[in-house]
Write a protein that holds these residues in place. Sequence first.
Motif, short mmCIF file in Angstrom:
data_model
loop_
_atom_site.label_atom_id
_atom_site.label_comp_id
_atom_site.label_asym_id
_atom_site.label_seq_id
_atom_site.Cartn_x
_atom_site.Cartn_y
_atom_site.Cartn_z
N LEU A 101 0.74 2.00 69.80
CA LEU A 101 1.25 3.07 70.26
C LEU A 101 2.45 2.93 71.09
N ALA A 102 2.39 1.93 72.00
CA ALA A 102 3.57 1.50 72.80
C ALA A 102 4.82 1.07 71.99
N ARG A 103 4.64 0.21 71.04
CA ARG A 103 5.66 0.10 70.01
C ARG A 103 6.32 1.17 69.52
N LEU A 104 5.43 2.07 68.95
CA LEU A 104 5.82 3.41 68.13
C LEU A 104 6.68 4.23 69.35
N THR A 105 6.02 4.38 70.47
CA THR A 105 6.67 5.40 71.39
C THR A 105 8.16 4.80 71.69
N GLN A 106 8.43 3.50 72.02
CA GLN A 106 9.46 2.92 72.31
C GLN A 106 10.52 2.97 71.15
N ALA A 107 9.90 2.87 69.93
CA ALA A 107 11.13 2.87 68.90
C ALA A 107 11.39 4.16 68.52
N VAL A 108 10.55 5.37 68.67
CA VAL A 108 10.98 6.70 68.77
C VAL A 108 12.09 7.01 70.08
N LEU A 109 11.75 6.56 71.10
CA LEU A 109 12.61 6.74 72.34
C LEU A 109 13.98 6.18 71.91
N TYR A 110 14.03 4.81 71.38
CA TYR A 110 15.30 4.19 71.03
C TYR A 110 16.21 5.13 70.08
N ALA A 111 15.50 5.56 68.97
CA ALA A 111 16.03 6.20 68.02
C ALA A 111 16.60 7.76 68.55
N LEU A 112 15.79 8.26 69.36
CA LEU A 112 16.34 9.51 69.95
C LEU A 112 17.67 9.41 71.07
N ILE A 113 17.46 8.24 71.66
CA ILE A 113 18.53 7.91 72.94
C ILE A 113 19.86 7.67 72.03
N LEU A 114 19.89 7.09 70.58
CA LEU A 114 20.91 7.02 69.80
C LEU A 114 21.31 8.15 68.93
N ALA A 115 20.33 8.78 68.48
CA ALA A 115 20.76 9.82 67.41
C ALA A 115 21.10 11.34 68.21
N MET A 116 20.33 11.56 69.34
CA MET A 116 20.83 12.64 70.01
C MET A 116 22.32 12.86 70.30
#
Length: 182
Positions: A86-101
């Motif tokens: 769960l921690a790995r998934l949350t962090q991956a989505v956080l990175y993706a949003l920080i770069l994509a937004m």
Amino acid sequence: MTGQIQKFSPLAQAFHWSVAALILFQIPLAYYMIDLPLSPDKLASYALHKSLGLTIFALGACRLAWRLVRPAPPLDESIGDWQRRLARLTQAVLYALILAMPLIGWLSSSAANFPVSLFKLVTLPDLVAPDPQLHEWLELTHRLMAYTLSGLVTLHIIAAVHHHVVRRDNVLIAMLPFVKSR
Ligand code: HEM
């Protein structure tokens, strides 16, 4: 919970806390600016939002690059498999949003024919030609990503506090400068 732990490097901590502080300012700024009537204050708030968003993108990209050079320290042994996943998934989505937004925001501004500048120092090129329909889609995508980011940031903070206060392990401490492990 085990004795001495490995901590994130000072540079990783600096990237993490600067991105965290900027996001915690950026989201309320966005909700403040979209409700303002058309005014110099609204235009200045939009310009600040765009500049801070691009700064978040640059810092997030540096953070990710640094993470590839110096991977995160291993998680505490007491943390179970599903929590690690769960921690790995949350962090991956956080990175993706920080770069994509920021990229979606920039695309959206270009499609709306609004300029994007970085703290009035440089005006960035338009990424696409003006296109009202594309602008609507990009604006909606930016908004849905904002809801997801707000939810994940909230979960991330709750998890960090839970580790520190309830489980009393070193998960938060690993990211804190000047604090020794328990
Ligand atoms: C990680 C960085 C960013 C975050 C967290 C963020 C967050 C937000 C949020 C929460 C909103 C309000 C959404 C809503 O309409 O309900 C918003 C709106 C907006 N953002 Fe961003 N943003 C980021 C980066 C950017 C960048 C880099 C640009 C442009 C270069 C940008 C342009 C806009 C614009 C133009 C709006 C207003 C949309 C409207 O008027 O409805 N954003 N942003």
